[in-house]
Design a protein around this motif. Structure first.
Motif, PDB file in Angstrom:
ATOM      1  N   LYS A 122      -2.783  12.590  61.245  1.00 45.87           N
ATOM      2  CA  LYS A 122      -3.047  13.880  60.615  1.00 45.87           C
ATOM      3  C   LYS A 122      -1.738  14.595  60.289  1.00 45.87           C
ATOM      4  O   LYS A 122      -1.594  15.174  59.206  1.00 45.87           O
ATOM      5  N   GLN A 123      -0.806  14.565  61.219  1.00 46.61           N
ATOM      6  CA  GLN A 123       0.481  15.235  60.994  1.00 46.61           C
ATOM      7  C   GLN A 123       1.218  14.615  59.803  1.00 46.61           C
ATOM      8  O   GLN A 123       1.799  15.333  58.990  1.00 46.61           O
ATOM      9  N   GLN A 124       1.175  13.300  59.698  1.00 50.07           N
ATOM     10  CA  GLN A 124       1.850  12.625  58.588  1.00 50.07           C
ATOM     11  C   GLN A 124       1.209  12.994  57.249  1.00 50.07           C
ATOM     12  O   GLN A 124       1.905  13.315  56.285  1.00 50.07           O
ATOM     13  N   VAL A 125      -0.126  12.955  57.193  1.00 57.21           N
ATOM     14  CA  VAL A 125      -0.825  13.302  55.951  1.00 57.21           C
ATOM     15  C   VAL A 125      -0.568  14.767  55.598  1.00 57.21           C
ATOM     16  O   VAL A 125      -0.314  15.101  54.441  1.00 57.21           O
ATOM     17  N   ARG A 126      -0.601  15.653  56.583  1.00 46.40           N
ATOM     18  CA  ARG A 126      -0.346  17.075  56.331  1.00 46.40           C
ATOM     19  C   ARG A 126       1.062  17.279  55.757  1.00 46.40           C
ATOM     20  O   ARG A 126       1.263  18.056  54.826  1.00 46.40           O
ATOM     21  N   ARG A 127       2.057  16.572  56.324  1.00 46.66           N
ATOM     22  CA  ARG A 127       3.433  16.677  55.800  1.00 46.66           C
ATOM     23  C   ARG A 127       3.511  16.204  54.347  1.00 46.66           C
ATOM     24  O   ARG A 127       4.155  16.836  53.509  1.00 46.66           O
ATOM     25  N   GLU A 128       2.862  15.090  54.043  1.00 49.10           N
ATOM     26  CA  GLU A 128       2.860  14.561  52.670  1.00 49.10           C
ATOM     27  C   GLU A 128       2.228  15.560  51.707  1.00 49.10           C
ATOM     28  O   GLU A 128       2.760  15.807  50.615  1.00 49.10           O
ATOM     29  N   LEU A 129       1.093  16.116  52.093  1.00 48.60           N
ATOM     30  CA  LEU A 129       0.414  17.087  51.239  1.00 48.60           C
ATOM     31  C   LEU A 129       1.255  18.346  51.053  1.00 48.60           C
ATOM     32  O   LEU A 129       1.337  18.890  49.952  1.00 48.60           O
ATOM     33  N   LYS A 130       1.883  18.795  52.115  1.00 46.86           N
ATOM     34  CA  LYS A 130       2.745  19.984  52.029  1.00 46.86           C
ATOM     35  C   LYS A 130       3.908  19.735  51.066  1.00 46.86           C
ATOM     36  O   LYS A 130       4.226  20.587  50.234  1.00 46.86           O
ATOM     37  N   ARG A 131       4.527  18.559  51.167  1.00 47.01           N
ATOM     38  CA  ARG A 131       5.630  18.222  50.248  1.00 47.01           C
ATOM     39  C   ARG A 131       5.152  18.209  48.798  1.00 47.01           C
ATOM     40  O   ARG A 131       5.847  18.681  47.900  1.00 47.01           O
ATOM     41  N   THR A 132       3.970  17.660  48.582  1.00 47.99           N
ATOM     42  CA  THR A 132       3.410  17.628  47.227  1.00 47.99           C
ATOM     43  C   THR A 132       3.216  19.047  46.706  1.00 47.99           C
ATOM     44  O   THR A 132       3.638  19.372  45.591  1.00 47.99           O
ATOM     45  N   ALA A 133       2.590  19.906  47.492  1.00 42.73           N
ATOM     46  CA  ALA A 133       2.310  21.286  47.065  1.00 42.73           C
ATOM     47  C   ALA A 133       3.593  22.079  46.832  1.00 42.73           C
ATOM     48  O   ALA A 133       3.648  22.922  45.931  1.00 42.73           O
ATOM     49  N   GLU A 134       4.614  21.821  47.624  1.00 43.66           N
ATOM     50  CA  GLU A 134       5.887  22.543  47.451  1.00 43.66           C
ATOM     51  C   GLU A 134       6.515  22.266  46.092  1.00 43.66           C
ATOM     52  O   GLU A 134       7.297  23.072  45.594  1.00 43.66           O
ATOM     53  N   ARG A 135       6.188  21.142  45.478  1.00 43.82           N
ATOM     54  CA  ARG A 135       6.765  20.777  44.178  1.00 43.82           C
ATOM     55  C   ARG A 135       5.984  21.348  42.997  1.00 43.82           C
ATOM     56  O   ARG A 135       6.410  21.202  41.853  1.00 43.82           O
ATOM     57  N   PHE A 136       4.854  22.000  43.243  1.00 47.52           N
ATOM     58  CA  PHE A 136       4.062  22.559  42.148  1.00 47.52           C
ATOM     59  C   PHE A 136       4.838  23.673  41.455  1.00 47.52           C
ATOM     60  O   PHE A 136       5.429  24.528  42.105  1.00 47.52           O
ATOM     61  N   SER A 137       4.784  23.685  40.148  1.00 46.02           N
ATOM     62  CA  SER A 137       5.368  24.799  39.401  1.00 46.02           C
ATOM     63  C   SER A 137       4.371  25.961  39.399  1.00 46.02           C
ATOM     64  O   SER A 137       3.156  25.759  39.562  1.00 46.02           O
ATOM     65  N   GLU A 150     -25.306  35.721  46.915  1.00 41.73           N
ATOM     66  CA  GLU A 150     -25.205  37.173  47.040  1.00 41.73           C
ATOM     67  C   GLU A 150     -24.028  37.560  47.924  1.00 41.73           C
ATOM     68  O   GLU A 150     -23.450  38.629  47.759  1.00 41.73           O
ATOM     69  N   THR A 151     -23.693  36.683  48.880  1.00 42.70           N
ATOM     70  CA  THR A 151     -22.566  36.926  49.781  1.00 42.70           C
ATOM     71  C   THR A 151     -21.603  35.752  49.683  1.00 42.70           C
ATOM     72  O   THR A 151     -22.006  34.591  49.809  1.00 42.70           O
ATOM     73  N   ILE A 152     -20.329  36.071  49.453  1.00 40.72           N
ATOM     74  CA  ILE A 152     -19.307  35.043  49.237  1.00 40.72           C
ATOM     75  C   ILE A 152     -18.150  35.268  50.202  1.00 40.72           C
ATOM     76  O   ILE A 152     -17.612  36.380  50.298  1.00 40.72           O
ATOM     77  N   PHE A 153     -17.774  34.202  50.893  1.00 39.18           N
ATOM     78  CA  PHE A 153     -16.563  34.225  51.705  1.00 39.18           C
ATOM     79  C   PHE A 153     -15.489  33.517  50.894  1.00 39.18           C
ATOM     80  O   PHE A 153     -15.628  32.345  50.546  1.00 39.18           O
ATOM     81  N   GLY A 154     -14.447  34.245  50.547  1.00 45.34           N
ATOM     82  CA  GLY A 154     -13.354  33.682  49.772  1.00 45.34           C
ATOM     83  C   GLY A 154     -12.092  33.631  50.607  1.00 45.34           C
ATOM     84  O   GLY A 154     -12.141  33.675  51.832  1.00 45.34           O
ATOM     85  N   TYR A 155     -10.976  33.540  49.951  1.00 48.10           N
ATOM     86  CA  TYR A 155      -9.688  33.574  50.626  1.00 48.10           C
ATOM     87  C   TYR A 155      -8.683  34.147  49.651  1.00 48.10           C
ATOM     88  O   TYR A 155      -8.933  34.205  48.442  1.00 48.10           O
ATOM     89  N   LEU A 156      -7.559  34.571  50.160  1.00 48.15           N
ATOM     90  CA  LEU A 156      -6.492  35.133  49.341  1.00 48.15           C
ATOM     91  C   LEU A 156      -5.334  34.157  49.390  1.00 48.15           C
ATOM     92  O   LEU A 156      -4.763  33.904  50.447  1.00 48.15           O
ATOM     93  N   ALA A 157      -5.039  33.558  48.240  1.00 54.05           N
ATOM     94  CA  ALA A 157      -4.085  32.449  48.159  1.00 54.05           C
ATOM     95  C   ALA A 157      -2.727  32.802  48.743  1.00 54.05           C
ATOM     96  O   ALA A 157      -2.256  33.938  48.645  1.00 54.05           O
ATOM     97  N   PHE A 158      -2.109  31.781  49.325  1.00 57.26           N
ATOM     98  CA  PHE A 158      -0.802  31.898  49.966  1.00 57.26           C
ATOM     99  C   PHE A 158       0.063  30.760  49.462  1.00 57.26           C
ATOM    100  O   PHE A 158      -0.376  29.611  49.388  1.00 57.26           O
ATOM    101  N   GLN A 159       1.297  31.081  49.120  1.00 55.73           N
ATOM    102  CA  GLN A 159       2.255  30.103  48.604  1.00 55.73           C
ATOM    103  C   GLN A 159       1.664  29.400  47.387  1.00 55.73           C
ATOM    104  O   GLN A 159       1.265  30.062  46.454  1.00 55.73           O
ATOM    105  N   ASN A 160       1.579  28.075  47.385  1.00 55.20           N
ATOM    106  CA  ASN A 160       1.118  27.351  46.203  1.00 55.20           C
ATOM    107  C   ASN A 160      -0.349  26.968  46.248  1.00 55.20           C
ATOM    108  O   ASN A 160      -0.773  26.003  45.619  1.00 55.20           O
ATOM    109  N   GLU A 161      -1.159  27.729  46.988  1.00 60.42           N
ATOM    110  CA  GLU A 161      -2.595  27.472  47.010  1.00 60.42           C
ATOM    111  C   GLU A 161      -3.217  27.867  45.671  1.00 60.42           C
ATOM    112  O   GLU A 161      -2.745  28.780  44.995  1.00 60.42           O
ATOM    113  N   ILE A 162      -4.324  27.205  45.355  1.00 65.14           N
ATOM    114  CA  ILE A 162      -5.102  27.592  44.186  1.00 65.14           C
ATOM    115  C   ILE A 162      -5.674  28.985  44.453  1.00 65.14           C
ATOM    116  O   ILE A 162      -6.288  29.229  45.488  1.00 65.14           O
ATOM    117  N   SER A 163      -5.458  29.889  43.520  1.00 67.90           N
ATOM    118  CA  SER A 163      -5.934  31.265  43.665  1.00 67.90           C
ATOM    119  C   SER A 163      -7.376  31.382  43.167  1.00 67.90           C
ATOM    120  O   SER A 163      -7.713  30.865  42.098  1.00 67.90           O
TER     121      SER A 163
END
Length: 189
Positions: free
Chosen positions: A7-22, A47-60
């Motif tokens: 899990k740690q390895q996959v998380r690191r790979e995904l984080k590196r990928t996201a850091e390169r997003f323009s 009628e009720t939606i739980f959302g999130y507020l994007a952080f760093q390179n997350e999809i908004s």
């Protein structure tokens, strides 16, 4: 390979990928994702939606949450209350929100708290996903603990570049029922 190191390895790979997003890529993907969700039956019927507020390179999903508010839907976002727990707290607008301990926009302290099982639609961010609905979080476990209490439709929000063939999952990890990216809406379960 053991689950934790995997899990740690996959998380690191995904984080590196996201850091390169323009910024341009994230903005375009966010617009496309929001358009797709806004047309979905899950959004239209919720009628009720739980959302999130994007952080760093997350999809908004701000555009989507603003439209939900305009339509009179109840919208809540995460509010961190301890090192292990987050609550769903309502928002009436997305401007001038306070920042939490991680520097992420959050609901004001006086906002109403809604129980996790009260949501029709739960928008779920993640470091990455598989097309079978497996989710890789950022490692703190907030979402897995929260999602375990939900009954609504869990929709993973991501982009094509963060979909992997395989995401290692532990017994407590929660899956999403569908994924939306900038190019497709994927039913997982």
């Amino acid at each position: 390979m053991d689950l934790i190191p995997a899990k740690q390895q996959v998380r690191r790979e995904l984080k590196r990928t996201a850091e390169r997003f323009s910024q341009r890529y994230v903005e375009a993907a966010s617009r496309a994702v929001c358009r797709s969700v806004l047309q979905s039956r899950e959004f239209l019927q919720a009628e009720t939606i739980f959302g999130y507020l994007a952080f760093q390179n997350e999809i908004s999903v701000d555009e989507l949450l603003q439209e939900a508010l305009r339509l009179g839907k109840t919208v809540a976002v995460p509010r961190i209350v301890s090192k292990t727990e987050m609550q769903a707290a309502t928002v009436n607008a997305l401007q001038e929100l306070p920042l939490d301990c991680y520097g992420i926009r959050t609901a004001p302290l006086q906002a109403t708290v809604i129980p996790p099982d009260a949501f029709d639609l739960i928008l779920v961010p993640g470091a990455g996903f598989s097309v079978t609905g497996c989710r890789m979080g950022r490692g703190a476990g907030y979402y897995d603990r929260f999602l375990a209490q939900t009954k609504g439709f869990r929709l993973g929000i991501t982009c094509e570049k963060l979909i992997k063939e395989d995401i290692p999952m532990a017994a407590h990890d929660c899956r999403v029922q569908a994924l939306v990216t900038e190019t497709r809406f994927i039913r997982c379960m």
